[in-house]
Write a protein that holds these residues in place. Structure first.
Motif, PDB file in Angstrom:
ATOM      1  N   ARG A 118       4.838   7.045  -6.179  1.00 52.68           N
ATOM      2  CA  ARG A 118       4.356   5.968  -7.047  1.00 52.68           C
ATOM      3  C   ARG A 118       3.250   6.489  -7.940  1.00 52.68           C
ATOM      4  NH1 ARG A 118       3.312   1.312  -2.792  1.00 52.68           N
ATOM      5  NH2 ARG A 118       1.728   0.827  -4.314  1.00 52.68           N
ATOM      6  N   LEU A 137       2.173   0.189  13.396  1.00 53.06           N
ATOM      7  CA  LEU A 137       2.088   0.071  14.865  1.00 53.06           C
ATOM      8  C   LEU A 137       1.909  -1.394  15.281  1.00 53.06           C
ATOM      9  CD1 LEU A 137      -0.077   3.151  15.874  1.00 53.06           C
ATOM     10  CD2 LEU A 137       2.318   2.758  16.409  1.00 53.06           C
ATOM     11  N   MET A 183       3.056  -8.457  23.221  1.00 55.96           N
ATOM     12  CA  MET A 183       3.333  -7.008  23.092  1.00 55.96           C
ATOM     13  C   MET A 183       4.823  -6.753  23.284  1.00 55.96           C
ATOM     14  SD  MET A 183       1.964  -3.914  22.815  1.00 55.96           S
ATOM     15  CE  MET A 183       0.271  -3.789  23.334  1.00 55.96           C
ATOM     16  N   ARG A 184       5.383  -5.962  22.359  1.00 56.87           N
ATOM     17  CA  ARG A 184       6.820  -5.682  22.436  1.00 56.87           C
ATOM     18  C   ARG A 184       7.007  -4.401  23.248  1.00 56.87           C
ATOM     19  NH1 ARG A 184       9.448  -7.858  17.787  1.00 56.87           N
ATOM     20  NH2 ARG A 184       7.755  -7.042  16.568  1.00 56.87           N
ATOM     21  N   ALA A 214       9.586  -1.709  22.003  1.00 57.34           N
ATOM     22  CA  ALA A 214       9.111  -0.920  20.843  1.00 57.34           C
ATOM     23  C   ALA A 214       8.183   0.187  21.299  1.00 57.34           C
ATOM     24  CB  ALA A 214       8.393  -1.826  19.863  1.00 57.34           C
ATOM     25  N   MET A 254       0.830  -1.222   0.000  1.00 60.54           N
ATOM     26  CA  MET A 254       0.000   0.000   0.000  1.00 60.54           C
ATOM     27  C   MET A 254       0.861   1.267   0.000  1.00 60.54           C
ATOM     28  SD  MET A 254      -3.100  -1.016   2.510  1.00 60.54           S
ATOM     29  CE  MET A 254      -2.151  -1.756   3.784  1.00 60.54           C
ATOM     30  N   PRO A 255       0.326   2.368  -0.529  1.00 63.84           N
ATOM     31  CA  PRO A 255       1.058   3.638  -0.435  1.00 63.84           C
ATOM     32  C   PRO A 255       1.340   3.982   1.026  1.00 63.84           C
ATOM     33  CG  PRO A 255      -0.744   3.849  -1.975  1.00 63.84           C
ATOM     34  CD  PRO A 255      -0.902   2.518  -1.303  1.00 63.84           C
ATOM     35  N   LEU A 293       2.849  -4.009  13.621  1.00 63.43           N
ATOM     36  CA  LEU A 293       4.125  -4.705  13.359  1.00 63.43           C
ATOM     37  C   LEU A 293       5.152  -4.424  14.461  1.00 63.43           C
ATOM     38  CD1 LEU A 293       5.813  -6.353  11.232  1.00 63.43           C
ATOM     39  CD2 LEU A 293       6.513  -4.169  10.291  1.00 63.43           C
ATOM     40  N   LEU A 294       5.183  -3.157  14.894  1.00 61.57           N
ATOM     41  CA  LEU A 294       6.204  -2.780  15.875  1.00 61.57           C
ATOM     42  C   LEU A 294       5.828  -3.221  17.290  1.00 61.57           C
ATOM     43  CD1 LEU A 294       7.112   0.822  14.651  1.00 61.57           C
ATOM     44  CD2 LEU A 294       8.551  -1.189  14.517  1.00 61.57           C
ATOM     45  N   LEU A 295       4.542  -3.122  17.593  1.00 61.63           N
ATOM     46  CA  LEU A 295       4.147  -3.359  18.986  1.00 61.63           C
ATOM     47  C   LEU A 295       3.878  -4.841  19.307  1.00 61.63           C
ATOM     48  CD1 LEU A 295       1.841  -0.290  19.623  1.00 61.63           C
ATOM     49  CD2 LEU A 295       4.179  -0.614  20.385  1.00 61.63           C
ATOM     50  N   PHE A 296       3.407  -5.595  18.350  1.00 63.04           N
ATOM     51  CA  PHE A 296       3.069  -7.000  18.654  1.00 63.04           C
ATOM     52  C   PHE A 296       4.270  -7.926  18.448  1.00 63.04           C
ATOM     53  CE2 PHE A 296      -1.021  -5.071  18.387  1.00 63.04           C
ATOM     54  CZ  PHE A 296      -1.759  -5.718  19.345  1.00 63.04           C
ATOM     55  N   ASN A 297       4.165  -9.046  19.096  1.00 60.63           N
ATOM     56  CA  ASN A 297       5.313  -9.953  19.137  1.00 60.63           C
ATOM     57  C   ASN A 297       5.402 -10.792  17.861  1.00 60.63           C
ATOM     58  OD1 ASN A 297       7.555 -10.844  20.314  1.00 60.63           O
ATOM     59  ND2 ASN A 297       6.553 -12.122  21.891  1.00 60.63           N
ATOM     60  N   VAL A 298       5.631 -10.115  16.771  1.00 59.25           N
ATOM     61  CA  VAL A 298       5.824 -10.814  15.490  1.00 59.25           C
ATOM     62  C   VAL A 298       7.263 -10.574  15.043  1.00 59.25           C
ATOM     63  CG1 VAL A 298       3.415 -10.661  14.765  1.00 59.25           C
ATOM     64  CG2 VAL A 298       5.004  -8.821  14.203  1.00 59.25           C
ATOM     65  N   ASN A 299       7.699 -11.342  14.069  1.00 63.99           N
ATOM     66  CA  ASN A 299       9.099 -11.215  13.660  1.00 63.99           C
ATOM     67  C   ASN A 299       9.301  -9.953  12.810  1.00 63.99           C
ATOM     68  OD1 ASN A 299      11.477 -11.839  11.723  1.00 63.99           O
ATOM     69  ND2 ASN A 299      11.755 -13.137  13.530  1.00 63.99           N
ATOM     70  N   LEU A 300      10.075  -9.037  13.371  1.00 65.77           N
ATOM     71  CA  LEU A 300      10.289  -7.738  12.709  1.00 65.77           C
ATOM     72  C   LEU A 300      11.082  -7.879  11.417  1.00 65.77           C
ATOM     73  CD1 LEU A 300      11.241  -4.907  15.199  1.00 65.77           C
ATOM     74  CD2 LEU A 300       9.526  -4.861  13.426  1.00 65.77           C
TER      75      LEU A 300
END
Lengths: 175, 631
Positions: free
Chosen positions: B333, A48, B1-2, B5, A36-37, A50-57
């Protein structure tokens, strides 16, 4: 250098560390952001998450980098899809009109054909990408991880001073 | 929660907030100044401008807008101002201010620095269009007013240049006609010569004469001669048809020349009118008096009202420029296409719902006037807002002297409709300069008065109307005139204590009207007409005679040439026609004789044949009888 760091981390994550679900969730989120743009409200919200939750950055950043490069090629398709959704389905007109008049919704720029097309594509592809990536990580870990580690080229890279230097940097800068 | 971050994001947010707090005001101040400069075309300076994000409060300590024409002075200077931005419209990027209080507004204050900007915009652009046309029409109307000065009148009549022969249209027309008649003469002469009508008629005449009919008795020969005559007759008829064609063509040319001559005569009348107009010898009309007396100050003030209207009209589109400068940069773009849906909310890009003004005008050392009022619905997109912009101002010059101004700028549709109403009561008009005209006063002063000015500007048409009255009026003269006109004007004007004026400037569909009526008009016109009437009439006659005399020579020459030419050719053609007719007659006579003779000869021959036949029959019968007789 920043990106190189994430690529190395991504390959590490494929092999060990986070669970396949975390890696694929990060990858899917990065994929959606990259598609997305950038300057839209929903893009910011995905950031947010992506950064805040415990997923692989690292998986997220790599996916974002790859899809950003590819998305440029798909912009004409996104435009056509967005135009179709916004202008050529009469049943949706009232819904778009209502959104257009809501205070927050216009900040997503949903009324732009490319934004709408890429958002719809991301929504549709999010779950398949997640599932496919999860399967890929599991298969990689089971069947290919050890083989890849034993490859001469990988060992040569690992033995190089450049890799050691990157690794040192990575350890220093690890969150 | 990280958690890490989250901490990082919060740190980033705080850092950005602090940076914004210290840097934003200067940035916004400069942005606002630039936008203002685009609109006013002169330096705009905000002092200590601020925007508080938490309650969306904005304001400044001081605002100066330089005067474009006098850059060392301020057009507007305001003191402290505070206002709040509406929260909801910001979601759509619309700036809407509910109420803006502008206190301590002053104008004409001195500046420390030059407020001019590099010249980029055409200053006169806004003055073009309907107003410019109206201005030139007013100028022409003022120039056409009669000159009420005998010395000037005599001077004008004596000047030969007024009736310059080479500038009279009628003379040019006559001379052009003479030239054309000369060409016509040459061409027609050549044409008639080429046709050789006389020679051809003579040849046919000889041919007819050569036909001998006296001795011929033989019917065959008679028939041959008749055929010969028929051939000659045909040739004669063809010749006559040619002559008739030439005659018709000549009549066409004659008709055209006569039309040109009549046109030249009309030009003469036009010349007379034009020369009279140049000498400004028109009859004195009641409507001229108001213009002669009060035209100049009225027009001067009307022009300044028009200038303000043009300025106010310019605001509406100009506000669009303000936002043009802040357009978002295009996405890197492929940009896509924005599909805009029906927007129910009436949020224009920029709107101040209400401005409350409190102002003092006048430079620092001059007595101040107090202005208070409101401006409602000031926006750059009136069609979106759906209501016209309204101004209501009250100007107090003193306790009693009050001016009230109302204006409505309706730019909702394609055709703009702006209206103003300015009313003043108990004003002290003071002294006004009038245009310097011989025999007329140069100044007018009044102790008190009132007026109402209304202006309606719809699209390109306009109507400005002033109604006013003044008491204790006094007229001043540059010098005391001893001539009769000067004395009469002074006498009439000295008797005036109360002056009422009704003036109008209008422009509609390309027609401009300038009218000023006053209570002086009728009386002064009647008196002046008595003095001027006969003299103007005489002078007009003199001028007319002069023009007629100048054009007379050419006119007479043209008339004579036309008559002679037509007569000559008509005569020539008629002569040829007559001789053709004579020959035709002769030919017909011979033909008749021959035809009669042919009939007689034929009858004679028939009779002889009958006799012969009878005799032969008798002989046959006799022979038959003899044959059957018994021997």
């Amino acid at each position: 250098m920043f990106w190189l760091n994430f690529i190395i981390k991504f390959f590490k994550a494929l092999r060990t560390g986070d669970s396949p679900g975390q890696v694929s969730a990060g990858f899917s989120l990065g994929f959606a952001i990259g598609l997305m743009p950038f300057f839209t409200l929903h893009s910011l919200l995905l950031w947010l998450v992506l950064l805040l939750f415990n997923v692989n950055l690292a998986a997220g950043f790599v996916a974002m980098m790859l899809t950003s490069l590819l998305a440029v090629l798909f912009d004409p398709f996104f435009h056509d899809l967005g135009f179709f959704l916004l202008a050529q389905i009469p049943g949706l007109h009232n819904f778009w009109e209502m959104l257009y008049n809501l205070p927050i919704a216009p900040l997503t720029k949903f009324y732009n054909t490319v934004v709408m097309g890429s958002m719809a594509s991301a929504l549709v592809l999010f779950v398949p990408v997640y599932l496919a990536m999860k399967k890929l990580v599991i298969i990689y870990r089971d069947k290919f991880a050890e083989h890849v580690q034993k490859l001469k080229i990988v060992q040569a890279v690992k033995a190089s001073s450049f890799y050691r230097w990157i690794d040192k940097l990575q350890r220093l800068g690890d969150i | 929660m990280r958690k890490n971050a989250l901490v990082l994001l919060l740190t980033f947010a705080v850092f950005s907030g602090v940076l914004y707090y210290f840097a934003q005001n200067k940035y916004i101040e400069r942005l606002a100044e630039k936008s203002g400069e685009l609109f006013f075309g002169a330096r705009v300076e905000f002092d200590d401008m601020y925007i508080k994000l938490f309650n969306l409060q904005c304001g400044w300590r001081r605002l100066q807008v330089a005067d474009k024409i006098h850059p060392m002075k301020n057009l507007i200077e305001t003191g402290e101002a505070n206002f709040a931005l509406e929260f909801l419209p910001l979601f759509w990027g619309k700036i809407i201010i509910s109420e803006l209080k502008l206190l301590d507004v002053r104008s004409g204050t001195a500046r420390l620095k030059d407020g001019s900007l590099p010249q980029t915009v055409d200053d006169d652009a806004a003055q073009k269009g309907a107003f410019a046309k109206t201005k030139s029409a007013i100028k022409a109307r003022m120039e056409s007013l009669p000159a009420l000065d005998f010395s000037q009148l005599r001077q004008k009549l004596d000047i030969d240049s007024l009736v310059q022969a080479d500038k009279l249209q009628s003379i040019s027309a006559y001379e052009s006609l003479i030239g054309e008649l000369d060409s016509m003469r040459t061409a027609t002469t050549a044409q008639l010569n080429e046709r050789k009508y006389a020679d051809r008629v003579r040849t046919l005449k000889n041919e007819i004469a050569a036909v001998q009919i006296e001795k011929t008795r033989d019917p065959v020969k008679i028939k041959k001669t008749l055929q010969q005559l028929a051939k000659i007759k045909n040739t004669l008829e063809t010749l006559q048809a040619n002559v008739q064609n030439d005659k018709s063509s000549l009549m066409g040319l004659k008709l055209n020349a006569q039309k040109r001559y009549a046109n030249a005569q009309r030009q003469l009348q036009a010349d007379i009118v034009r020369v009279k107009k140049m000498a400004r010898l028109k009859e004195l009309e009641t409507t001229d008096i108001g213009l002669l007396l009060f035209g100049a100050p009225f027009i001067k003030n009307a022009k300044s009202v028009m200038r303000y209207i043009v300025l106010a009209r310019r605001y509406m589109p100009a506000a669009a420029i303000l936002f043009e400068a802040q357009k978002e940069p295009e996405p890197q773009r492929f940009a896509g296409q924005d599909i805009h849906f029906r927007f129910y909310r009436k949020f224009p890009n920029f709107l101040v719902r209400k401005i409350i003004l409190s102002a003092s005008t006048g430079a620092d050392n001059l007595p101040q006037q107090h202005i208070s009022g409101t401006i409602l619905g000031l926006t750059n997109e009136p069609a979106v807002f759906g209501r016209p912009t309204q101004f209501a101002l009250k100007i107090n010059k003193s306790m009693d002297e009050i001016f009230s101004l109302r204006a409505v700028f309706d730019h909702l549709g394609e055709i703009t409709a702006d209206s103003i109403w300015l009313e003043a009561s108990a004003v002290k008009p003071g002294t006004f300069s009038l245009q310097e005209r011989i025999n007329f006063p140069t100044k007018i002063s009044a102790k008190s008065g009132s007026f109402a000015l209304t202006g309606f500007f719809t699209g390109a048409s306009m109507k400005l109307n002033l109604q006013g009255q003044a008491q204790s009026v006094q007229f001043d003269y540059a010098e005391v005139k001893k001539n009769q006109i000067g004395k009469t004007i002074k006498e009439v004007l000295d008797g005036i204590q109360k002056l009422t004026i009704d003036a109008m400037i209008a422009e509609k569909g390309g027609t401009q009207v300038l009218r000023i009526n006053s209570n002086i008009d009728k009386a002064l016109t009647r008196r002046l007409r008595l003095i001027l009437g006969e003299k103007i009439k005489k002078a007009r006659q003199q001028l007319e005679n002069r023009v007629r005399k100048s054009a007379n020579n050419s006119g007479e020459k043209a008339r004579v040439t036309l008559d002679q030419l037509t007569l000559k050719f008509e005569h020539q053609i008629n002569e040829i026609n007559n001789s053709i007719e004579t020959q035709k007659k002769k030919l017909s006579e011979k033909e008749a004789v021959l035809k009669t003779r042919l009939a007689a000869e034929t009858a004679k021959m028939k009779r002889a044949a009958e006799q012969q036949k009878g005799q032969l029959e008798k002989e046959v019968k006799k022979k038959l009888k003899d044959l059957f007789k018994k021997p």
